[in-house]
Every structure is written in structure tokens, then in C-alpha cells.
Design a protein around this motif. Structure first.
Motif, short mmCIF file in Angstrom:
data_model
loop_
_atom_site.label_atom_id
_atom_site.label_comp_id
_atom_site.label_asym_id
_atom_site.label_seq_id
_atom_site.Cartn_x
_atom_site.Cartn_y
_atom_site.Cartn_z
N LEU A 1 -23.21 15.95 -55.97
CA LEU A 1 -24.23 16.06 -57.23
C LEU A 1 -25.40 17.05 -56.96
O LEU A 1 -26.00 17.65 -57.78
CB LEU A 1 -24.57 14.71 -57.68
N PHE A 2 -25.54 17.28 -55.52
CA PHE A 2 -26.68 18.28 -55.31
C PHE A 2 -26.16 19.64 -55.83
O PHE A 2 -27.20 20.42 -56.16
CB PHE A 2 -27.06 18.19 -53.90
N ALA A 3 -25.24 20.06 -55.44
CA ALA A 3 -24.62 21.09 -56.10
C ALA A 3 -24.56 21.49 -57.53
O ALA A 3 -24.97 22.38 -58.25
CB ALA A 3 -23.33 21.58 -55.43
N VAL A 4 -24.48 20.16 -58.18
CA VAL A 4 -24.21 20.08 -59.73
C VAL A 4 -25.45 20.53 -60.34
O VAL A 4 -25.71 21.15 -61.26
CB VAL A 4 -23.58 18.75 -59.97
N ARG A 5 -26.60 19.72 -59.51
CA ARG A 5 -28.02 19.86 -60.05
C ARG A 5 -28.39 21.34 -60.24
O ARG A 5 -29.01 21.69 -60.88
CB ARG A 5 -28.71 18.89 -59.16
N HIS A 6 -28.16 22.21 -59.10
CA HIS A 6 -28.84 23.47 -59.11
C HIS A 6 -27.98 24.28 -60.14
O HIS A 6 -28.47 25.21 -60.55
CB HIS A 6 -28.51 24.13 -57.51
N THR A 7 -26.74 24.01 -60.01
CA THR A 7 -25.79 24.85 -61.11
C THR A 7 -26.43 24.67 -62.52
O THR A 7 -26.60 25.37 -63.22
CB THR A 7 -24.25 24.50 -60.95
N ARG A 8 -26.69 23.31 -62.94
CA ARG A 8 -27.06 23.00 -64.23
C ARG A 8 -28.42 23.51 -64.49
O ARG A 8 -28.78 23.67 -65.52
CB ARG A 8 -26.91 21.62 -64.42
N ARG A 9 -29.20 23.58 -63.37
CA ARG A 9 -30.66 23.90 -63.74
C ARG A 9 -30.77 25.41 -63.90
O ARG A 9 -31.40 25.82 -64.61
CB ARG A 9 -31.40 23.84 -62.42
N GLU A 10 -29.73 26.07 -63.46
CA GLU A 10 -29.62 27.47 -63.57
C GLU A 10 -29.07 27.64 -65.19
O GLU A 10 -29.66 28.63 -65.91
CB GLU A 10 -28.73 28.15 -62.87
N LEU A 11 -28.19 26.86 -65.42
CA LEU A 11 -27.61 27.02 -66.76
C LEU A 11 -28.70 26.62 -67.80
O LEU A 11 -28.82 27.10 -68.97
CB LEU A 11 -26.23 25.96 -66.92
N SER A 12 -29.37 25.70 -67.70
CA SER A 12 -30.57 25.22 -68.57
C SER A 12 -31.62 26.35 -68.75
O SER A 12 -32.14 26.60 -69.69
CB SER A 12 -31.17 23.83 -67.77
N ASN B 1 -30.67 19.58 -67.23
CA ASN B 1 -29.13 19.07 -66.78
C ASN B 1 -27.98 19.63 -67.59
O ASN B 1 -27.07 19.18 -67.98
CB ASN B 1 -28.97 17.56 -66.73
N PHE B 2 -28.03 20.93 -68.21
CA PHE B 2 -27.32 21.52 -69.13
C PHE B 2 -26.04 21.91 -68.68
O PHE B 2 -25.78 22.37 -67.62
CB PHE B 2 -27.89 22.69 -69.60
N PRO B 3 -24.79 21.14 -69.17
CA PRO B 3 -23.41 21.28 -68.66
C PRO B 3 -22.76 22.51 -69.30
O PRO B 3 -23.21 23.00 -70.29
CB PRO B 3 -22.91 20.07 -69.09
N PRO B 4 -21.70 23.02 -68.72
CA PRO B 4 -21.25 24.27 -69.13
C PRO B 4 -20.70 23.97 -70.74
O PRO B 4 -20.64 25.16 -71.44
CB PRO B 4 -19.85 24.19 -68.46
N ASP B 5 -20.34 22.88 -70.99
CA ASP B 5 -19.93 22.62 -72.41
C ASP B 5 -20.87 21.89 -73.11
O ASP B 5 -20.59 21.07 -74.45
CB ASP B 5 -18.75 21.53 -72.32
#
Length: 304
Positions: free
Chosen positions: A75-86, A119-123
Motif C-alpha cells: 500500500l505504500f506504493a499505492v499511496r504515492h501513486t494516488r497522491r500524484e493522481l490526486s 487517495n484518488f484511484p484511476p477509476d
């Protein structure tokens, strides 16, 4: 000899807070744990100290900044990815908010959901909560639903104004951990004075989240947090027109139509709260699903 380490109340609250966010694949920082800590008023230093102890270390993982349940280091990688998407969605969210603020009788616009949490996801989509003048909520909601439908058909489908409150009915009838999280996490973008009124009218949230005082701190990435309506002249003109007998008749018609549909038919499947002239029904199944998932994580801890 095996040494059993039993959690104290603060450690249990910290675990509970992280377990709730785990449902959304969202590891949390110390300031976030402190703000949304379940049921205990304390300082960030108290949280930091507890996280450094041996008891929580048996149940949690950390990358030095964020904390997650043990076994959830992915989830740490997910957090960084979603922060950028946000970060990428904030300009769009501000444009939506300015448009909503320009609508007649809208007194507050707040961002909710995954983007408010960073925490914005791709969808994902961009959720909003609106507060309207008394006697105007249902026609405002109808107009926003039409706009969201048009956005879904003609644009990117991210526009999602999905929660509506009236100034005549600000206290939520449903009071739960889920609702407290949503209210304390929402980010006011227009109508900051009304935001304070909403929070005051729902002071019960402090029973669940006693440290979540005021609006959450937000990194708006170089932009202004407060969104000014595109045009106040048209907003006032629209309010004058809708205050006419025709406007009031339209409000009454839409209110009766939707209250009948939501309260007295089986068009809405599952559990919903009841609608009134000044309050829109809320879908209860999402709350029940999330709180059940959170409780399952807490039961798993108790079984260890």
C-alpha cells in the motif's frame, strides 16, 4: 516463555484508525492518524510515542512516513501513486467547484470522497457536498444530476455532486463512524462560514473523532483553496427568478416526486434513510459495508 503484549486504549484506537483506512488501501501518516483517531483526544506526540512502542510494532508496518497493517507494505506504493493522481485532479476539481458555487441558492461547496483524502484511484470521480438555501434543495439537486449525466455522456464523467444538505436541515439524522469521517474529511471550497455552521450543527462527530477540529489541512499544489463563483450577477438573478411562484412550484413538484420515489416505492434497492422536503435520503448499504469491513479487521486483531 512467550510474552503477550496487550494494547492499551490509545494503541487500540491507533490500530482501529489505520484499519479503517486500510479498507480504502490508504496507509496514513502520524498527523492523519491523530486527526482521525477513533474516540480518544490526545496530541500528535502521544500518537508518535505509541507508534514507537513494541505493541503496535507487532501489528503494523511503516516506510518511515506512512503506517499500514502488517502484511500490507504494497500500500505504500499505492499511496504515492494516488497522491500524484490526486494532485492532477485538483485543477479540475476547482473548476467544478467554481461552477457549483455559481448556481442559484448554493451556499457551500465541499469536496468529499477519495480526492478529499488525497487517495484518488484511476477509476475515481470527484465528489461534492452542497448546502442550499431552505426550500431549494430538490431543484438544485435535479439540475446537478442533469449536469452530471451530461458530463458522463459528453466529457470525462468525473463530475459527481452526490450529497445535498439544506440550511433548514443541517444536522444529519444518521450518526455513525462513516458519517463522522465524511464530514470531518470534507474540504470546503466555497462558503467557509456555512462550513463552520455545518460542523457546529454536527458536533456529535467529536464523539467519534475528537481531534478532527476544523477543516483538514490541504496541499492545494499552488492553487487557491477558496473558489469564487464565476458570476455573482447571474447567481443573484437566478435566485430572484427561482423565488417566484413558478420557482417555488417547481421545487414542490420535484420534492414530492423524489420523496415518493425514495420513500414509498421499491425503485431504490437496499437500505436508505428517509427523504423529507429539506433532506435527501442517504444510501445506507455503503456505510454498512465499510463499517462491516472495519469491524472484521478489528475482530481479526482480537482473535490473535
Amino acid at each position: 516463555m512467550t510474552i503477550v503484549l496487550t494494547m492499551n486504549k490509545l494503541e487500540t484506537a491507533i490500530y482501529s484508525t489505520i484499519a479503517y483506512r486500510d479498507i480504502f488501501h490508504f496507509p496514513v501518516s502520524v498527523p492523519e492518524i491523530h486527526r482521525y483517531l477513533h474516540g480518544i483526544r490526545c496530541t500528535p506526540g502521544d500518537v508518535q510515542h505509541a507508534l514507537g512502542g513494541p505493541t503496535l510494532a507487532r501489528h503494523l508496518e511503516t516506510d518511515g512516513t506512512y503506517h499500514a497493517l502488517r502484511g500490507r507494505t504494497d500500500l505504500f506504493a499505492v499511496r504515492h501513486t494516488r497522491r500524484e493522481l490526486s494532485r492532477r485532479q485538483w485543477p479540475t476539481a476547482r473548476r467544478y467547484a467554481r461552477f457549483l458555487a455559481s448556481l442559484p441558492n448554493v451556499r457551500m461547496v465541499a469536496m468529499t470522497g477519495s480526492l478529499a483524502a488525497g487517495n484518488f484511484p484511476p477509476d475515481g470521480d470527484i465528489d461534492f457536498l452542497l448546502v442550499t438555501d431552505a426550500g431549494t434543495m430538490w431543484r438544485t439537486r435535479a439540475f446537478c444530476r442533469l449536469l452530471a449525466l451530461a458530463d458522463a455522456k459528453l466529457a470525462n464523467g468525473l463530475f459527481c455532486p452526490n450529497t445535498f444538505l439544506s440550511l433548514a436541515a443541517l444536522p444529519l439524522a444518521r450518526r455513525s463512524l462513516y458519517d463522522a469521517q465524511e464530514l470531518c474529511q470534507m474540504i470546503p471550497l466555497y462558503g467557509l462560514d456555512v462550513y463552520e455552521t455545518v460542523r457546529d450543527a454536527n458536533a456529535w462527530t467529536a464523539d467519534w473523532l475528537p481531534n478532527a477540529v476544523g477543516a483538514p489541512p490541504v496541499d492545494v499544489h499552488g492553487g487557491s483553496l477558496n473558489c469564487v463563483p464565476y458570476t455573482t450577477a447571474l447567481k443573484r438573478a437566478g435566485e430572484w427568478l427561482l423565488a417566484s411562484p413558478l420557482g417555488r412550484a417547481l421545487e414542490g413538484l420535484e420534492a414530492r416526486r423524489k420523496i415518493h420515489r425514495f420513500n414509498e416505492t421499491d425503485r431504490l434497492k437496499g437500505a436508505w434513510t428517509r427523504s423529507t422536503r429539506e433532506s435527501h435520503s442517504m444510501w445506507d448499504e455503503m456505510r454498512l459495508k465499510i463499517e462491516a469491513a472495519w469491524q472484521a479487521r478489528m475482530d481479526e486483531l482480537a482473535a490473535r
